[in-house]
Write an enzyme that holds these catalytic residues in place. Sequence first.
Site, mmCIF file in Angstrom:
data_model
loop_
_atom_site.group_PDB
_atom_site.id
_atom_site.type_symbol
_atom_site.label_atom_id
_atom_site.label_comp_id
_atom_site.label_asym_id
_atom_site.label_seq_id
_atom_site.Cartn_x
_atom_site.Cartn_y
_atom_site.Cartn_z
ATOM 1 N N ILE A 1 12.986 -5.498 -13.470
ATOM 2 C CA ILE A 1 12.564 -4.573 -14.507
ATOM 3 C C ILE A 1 11.078 -4.335 -14.290
ATOM 4 C CG2 ILE A 1 12.297 -4.180 -16.979
ATOM 5 C CD1 ILE A 1 15.190 -4.212 -15.994
ATOM 6 N N THR B 1 6.097 3.551 8.992
ATOM 7 C CA THR B 1 5.662 4.622 8.105
ATOM 8 C C THR B 1 4.137 4.580 7.999
ATOM 9 O OG1 THR B 1 6.013 3.212 6.155
ATOM 10 C CG2 THR B 1 7.807 4.680 6.807
ATOM 11 N N LYS C 1 0.402 10.417 6.358
ATOM 12 C CA LYS C 1 0.407 11.001 7.705
ATOM 13 C C LYS C 1 1.812 11.236 8.244
ATOM 14 C CE LYS C 1 -2.281 7.630 8.979
ATOM 15 N NZ LYS C 1 -3.095 6.694 9.805
ATOM 16 N N ASP D 1 2.667 9.199 -8.192
ATOM 17 C CA ASP D 1 2.944 7.765 -8.183
ATOM 18 C C ASP D 1 3.625 7.414 -6.858
ATOM 19 O OD1 ASP D 1 3.741 5.138 -8.658
ATOM 20 O OD2 ASP D 1 4.696 5.553 -10.582
ATOM 21 N N ASP E 1 10.552 2.693 -0.301
ATOM 22 C CA ASP E 1 11.964 2.381 -0.524
ATOM 23 C C ASP E 1 12.832 3.630 -0.373
ATOM 24 O OD1 ASP E 1 11.357 -0.291 -1.054
ATOM 25 O OD2 ASP E 1 11.078 0.089 -3.189
ATOM 26 N N CYS F 1 9.713 11.896 -4.007
ATOM 27 C CA CYS F 1 9.532 10.717 -4.853
ATOM 28 C C CYS F 1 8.119 10.617 -5.419
ATOM 29 C CB CYS F 1 9.876 9.461 -4.038
ATOM 30 S SG CYS F 1 9.417 7.902 -4.809
ATOM 31 N N GLY G 1 7.124 6.639 -11.885
ATOM 32 C CA GLY G 1 8.119 5.573 -11.908
ATOM 33 C C GLY G 1 8.600 5.183 -10.528
#
Length: 343
Positions: free
Chosen positions: A14, A252, A256, A280, A286, A327, A332
């Site tokens: 959480i 990653t 860039k 964010d 992920d 994303c 969040g």
Amino acid sequence: MPPPQICVIGSLNIDFVTYTPRCPAAGETLTAAALAISAGGKGANQAVACGRASFAAPDSQDASVAMIGAVGADDPYYAALLRPTLEGSGVSTRGVQERTDSQTGSATIIVEEAARGENRILVVPGANHTGMDQVDAVLARTQGLLHSHLEGVVLLQGEIPRATTLRLMKHFNDPACRAHLVFNPAPVFPEGIPLPALAGTSVLAMNETEAVLMTHSVADHLRPGQNAAELDPDELAPLFHHHAQVHIVLITLGAKGAYFSTATGKRGFAPSAAVEKVVDTTAAGDTFVGYFATAFARFVATGAPLPEFDAHIESAVRRANLAAAGCVQRKGAMQSIPFAYEI
């Protein structure tokens, strides 16, 4: 052709996210902009990314995605937030164990709005550790969700105990096992990952910092005077191909883009997608890993030899970059991950 199979073994948290103009100094109290409580954990985030990546349309899912993990029993946040988000993203929660001896893991995240959404994260592992230290039980749950006669993908991160991770890597990297391991060493264990544990890994996905830390696994193969922190991706990737028998290396590079390399000689760089405003960055990595793992699982389901993925890797990386760009434009973690039909 059978649907692609993906089992994600990892953490469920959480997230308590505080948005602030800047981070306070020691002893300083600031008024922050907002607090959000949301579902998270690297394992759950990546499971949601896999699930959402498999929806070409709102009512059409082309992959089977399952989450293996542990939470606290009778946790209202799991029942009201985590489980509905996973299931609403097309992820089976039959492999999530509810335990009475520990609480659900949690993460406190500070998002610094003045620094382009950069974040600082504190994690309390809870059931992610006490519920994931029995490897045989974890394997039994995983094997119960993977059809033994089909090849599938197992996605693993670093937010569960190191001993569990190493045993899982040994099991899924065994040539006798039909599953392909996608390993994202995030966070990198302080003790590192021994070289034999990496042997046979199908995909090793890292960011720049993790890639440098992971070179400790191959430190004996650095040239005298060679500094891992100064190596570029073209120099880092072969270390994992040649000395750890990793087939695909992904690194990653934030805004860039992403670098990719295969043991069979395909190398390249895919720039990041254009972003009007970064809000964010919490689940961007992920999202990338989950989208790539889903593309890889689609290939695995065809039964084609692994080297043939060379023809598809660049498009998979570009698609993962595009999802990560979507994303970072939302607040969040888990809730910011886009569905495939949105990008």
